[in-house]
Design an enzyme around this catalytic site. Structure first.
Site, PDB file in Angstrom:
ATOM      1  N   GLU A   1       1.351 -10.208   3.501  1.00  0.00           N
ATOM      2  CA  GLU A   1       0.843  -8.927   3.006  1.00  0.00           C
ATOM      3  C   GLU A   1       1.251  -8.721   1.542  1.00  0.00           C
ATOM      4  OE1 GLU A   1       1.329  -4.160   4.183  1.00  0.00           O
ATOM      5  OE2 GLU A   1       2.573  -5.674   5.161  1.00  0.00           O
TER       6      GLU A   1
ATOM      7  N   LYS B   1      -6.145  -2.328   5.495  1.00  0.00           N
ATOM      8  CA  LYS B   1      -5.128  -1.932   6.466  1.00  0.00           C
ATOM      9  C   LYS B   1      -5.446  -0.544   7.003  1.00  0.00           C
ATOM     10  CE  LYS B   1      -0.037  -1.820   6.874  1.00  0.00           C
ATOM     11  NZ  LYS B   1       1.225  -2.074   6.125  1.00  0.00           N
TER      12      LYS B   1
ATOM     13  N   CYS C   1      -0.009  -6.305   8.989  1.00  0.00           N
ATOM     14  CA  CYS C   1       1.305  -5.833   9.436  1.00  0.00           C
ATOM     15  C   CYS C   1       1.235  -4.732  10.492  1.00  0.00           C
ATOM     16  CB  CYS C   1       2.123  -5.393   8.226  1.00  0.00           C
ATOM     17  SG  CYS C   1       3.916  -5.311   8.564  1.00  0.00           S
TER      18      CYS C   1
END
Length: 545
Positions: free
Chosen positions: A41, A112, A148
Site C-alpha cells: 500500500e 480503498k 489493507c
C-alpha cells in the site's frame, strides 16, 4: 500463474529511491518468470505520508513513479499502492488506490473503501472512500484488488464500518484476492493478521495474496510477514519479519496447499528485532550514523545501548558515564563492564563539581529550602547538557533510554534524562525490559548480571530506589496495561484485584504527566497502544485528577 510478493523497505518521499527498489524487484521477478508482482500500500510514497499529501508536487511525483512502473510492465503485471487524484470536486482530493499495470498500460485502479481513523491511522483526513468496485481479468483469472483495511471489517463483534468491499467484489466471482497493505507492527499483530485473513478465506473460499511493508518510518515499524493463504485457510507462506524479501508463488500450488507454514511469534524476540530495525532505519533514512547514550549502570541504558550496537555497529555507538556523589561504585563498574562487553568507546565525566557550582549560584535563591526533587532534576539536566554537547560537537544523535513505566507516570526529567532524538524503549514496560535483557543474554553475558539483579535506582539522592516513589514494577505495569492498552476505568481495574488507593494514584500520575510526553522524542511503537500519534490525550484536563 506465478505471483511475486515484493516485501520492500521504502523511504517516505524518496521517489527516486523507491522507484529504483521497485524496478529491481520487477527485474528479479521477471527472471523467475512471474506473471504478477505485488507491492505494498502507498509503496510509491511510503507510509504514512501524512500531510505531504497536501502538496500537489508530492502527489505528482507519486504519479511519475507509476508512469515509470508502467513502462516496466511489459511481460509482467505490476500491482502497486499509490495516491491518486479524485476528479470529482466534491469530497477529498485524493484516493488511496491500488493500480494494476500491464503491457505498459494502466488496466484498472481500485480505490480503498475502508479508511481507518483509529490509533496511528488518520486516512479520512486525506482520502475519499471508494464508491465503485470491480475486478481485473488477467490471463484467464478474475482478481479482486483490495487495500489493507478493506479485509479487516469481517467477523468483528463491533464493526467500524457499514460496508464490506469484498461482498461487493464477490458479485464478480473472483478467483483470488490481492491485498496491498501497510500494517504496522505491534507484538500482537502478526497473529491478528493471520486470523483476519483466514476469516476472509473462510467466508469467500478463494486464496489471498497479502503484501505488507517492512521497515521503520520514524516511530512506526512495519514487520513484513507478507502472506499467501490457501482456500482451506492454511498459511501457504509467511514471509520473514523485519527484512526485505521477494517470493514467487505458483497460484495452483497455493490453491491446493494443505500444510500451514508460519513463523514462531515470541513476544520478546519480536520486540527486540523491531527496536533494532527502528533504530537502524531512523538513523539510515535520515542520514545519521553515530549514537551517543548516557550510560548509568542501570538496566534501561544498558538495554538501549545493546540495541543500538545491534542496529548501528559498535564503532558507531559511544557512551558517556556521568557519576555523581550519589552514584554507587558498582553502578560505575556495571557501566564499564557493559561497554567492554560490547566493545564500544566510553568516557567518564563526573558531574559533582558542575552540580556543586549550580547549587552555589542558586544558594541565595534556595536559602532555607531543603534538598528535594529540584536538586535531583538539576543532576539529570547537567547530564542532558553534557550529552547534547557531544551530540552537537561530533554529530552523535542522543538516544533516550526511558522505559514505558517511567514515561507513563512522569518519572523522568524534562530537558534531562527525557532528552533524545528517538525514544528507544519508551513503549516497553520495565518488566519487559528485564525480559529483553535476559533475551540478550541468552547465548552470552552482554548485560552484566548485577545490572539485572540490583534494585533499580535513579541514584539522585543517598540510597535512593525507584520503589521509594513508585509501586513495584510488576504491580505498576499491570495497572498501566489495564489503563493504557485496555482503556479500562478505575472501577474495572480495582475490580481486577488492585488496591483502590494505588490505582487512583497511578492513574492520576499518568494523566498529570501528559505535558511531559508531548515534549519528548518520538517513541518506537511496539505495543498495541504506544505514546504518540496512537494515543491522543489533552494536556489540560480534569479526568481522573
Amino acid at each position: 500463474m506465478k505471483i511475486a510478493l515484493a516485501q520492500i523497505n521504502v523511504i517516505i518521499g524518496d521517489f527516486e529511491y523507491n522507484t529504483r527498489k521497485m524496478l529491481q524487484a520487477v527485474a528479479d521477478a521477471k527472471k523467475q518468470n512471474a506473471d504478477i508482482i505485488i507491492f505494498p500500500e502507498l509503496a510509491t510514497t511510503g507510509y504514512p505520508p501524512r500531510d505531504f499529501l497536501e502538496f500537489e508536487d508530492f502527489v505528482e511525483q507519486a504519479e511519475n513513479v507509476v508512469e515509470t512502473l508502467k513502462k516496466a510492465s511489459k511481460d509482467i503485471a505490476i500491482v502497486v499502492g499509490t495516491p491518486t487524484v479524485n476528479p470529482v470536486i466534491e469530497g477529498k482530493d485524493l484516493y488511496n488506490s491500488v493500480v494494476f499495470l500491464h503491457d505498459e498500460k494502466e488496466i484498472y485502479r481500485q480505490h480503498k473503501t475502508l479508511l481507518p481513523t483509529y490509533d496511528i491511522f488518520d486516512e479520512a483526513r486525506y482520502f475519499e472512500e471508494a464508491s465503485a468496485w470491480h475486478i481485473v481479468e488477467y490471463k484467464g483469472k478474475k482478481i479482486a484488488l483490495t487495500v489493507c483495511e478493506d479485509l479487516w471489517n469481517l467477523g468483528n463483534e463491533n464493526p467500524l464500518y457499514t460496508i464490506n468491499p469484498m461482498d461487493k467484489l464477490m458479485a464478480f466471482n473472483p478467483d483470488f484476492i490481492i491485498n496491498v497493505s501497510a500494517s504496522p507492527f505491534d507484538y500482537t499483530h502478526a497473529e491478528d493478521r493471520i486470523r483476519v485473513l483466514q476469516e476472509n478465506v473462510a467466508q469467500y473460499k478463494i486464496p489471498i495474496f497479502y503484501v505488507n511493508h517492512v521497515g521503520a518510518q520514524t516511530d512506526i515499524i512495519f514487520d513484513g510477514g507478507s502472506l499467501a493463504i490457501a482456500p482451506n485457510e492454511t498459511v501457504h507462506l509467511e514471509m520473514p519479519y523485519f527484512q526485505e524479501d521477494l517470493q514467487v508463488l505458483d497460484l495452483e500450488e497455493v490453491t491446493n496447499n494443505t500444510i500451514t507454514h508460519f513463523q514462531e511469534k515470541n513476544k520478546i524476540a519480536l520486540i527486540h528485532d523491531a527496536l533494532v530495525l527502528g533504530i537502524k532505519d531512523y538513523f539510515g533514512k535520515i542520514g545519521f550514523k553515530t549514537a551517543i547514550i548516557g550510560l548509568s549502570g542501570g538496566l534501561d541504558s544498558a538495554v538501549t545501548t545493546a540495541l543500538a550496537v545491534s542496529a548501528l555497529g559498535k564503532e558507531n555507538v559511544r557512551v558517556l558515564l556521568m557519576p555523581s556523589q550519589f552514584s554507587s561504585d558498582h553502578s560505575i563498574k556495571d557501566a564499564e563492564d557493559l561497554a567492554k562487553n560490547l566493545g564500544i568507546r566510553y568516557d567518564i565525566v563526573p558531574i559533582q563539581n558542575i552540580f556543586d557550582s549550580y547549587l552555589q549560584e542558586l544558594n541565595p535563591l534556595f536559602e532555607g529550602s531543603a534538598f528535594n526533587v529540584t536538586e535531583e532534576n538539576i543532576q539529570a539536566r547537567v547530564r542532558g547538557n553534557l550529552l547534547m554537547a557531544l551530540s552537537n560537537k561530533f554529530g552523535n544523535i542522543l538516544l533516550n533510554t526511558s522505559n514505558k513505566s517511567e514515561m507513563s507516570v512522569g518519572y523522568g526529567t524534562l530537558y534531562g534524562d527525557l532528552a533524545g532524538g528517538i525514544s528507544v524503549i519508551a513503549d516497553v514496560y520495565k518488566t519487559e525490559v528485564y525480559e529483553l535483557a535476559e533475551y540478550m543474554n541468552r547465548d552470552a553475558e552482554i548485560i552484566p548480571i548485577n545490572t539485572i539483579t540490583k534494585p533499580p535506582s535513579a541514584e539522585l539522592r543517598p540510597n535512593q530506589k525507584d520503589s521509594d516513589s513508585l509501586p513495584d514494577y510488576d504491580i505498576l505495569d499491570e495497572v498501566l496495561r489495564h489503563y493504557i492498552e485496555e482503556r479500562k476505568s478505575p472501577k474495572e481495574i480495582i475490580a481486577a484485584g488492585f488496591d483502590k488507593t494505588l490505582v487512583e494514584r497511578v492513574l492520576k500520575m499518568v494523566n498529570r504527566n501528559e505535558f511531559k510526553r508531548y515534549q519528548t522524542a518520538p517513541v518506537l511503537r511496539v505495543s498495541p497502544k504506544a505514546f504518540g500519534m496512537g494515543r491522543r490525550m489533552p494536556i489540560v484536563a480534569k479526568y481522573l485528577e
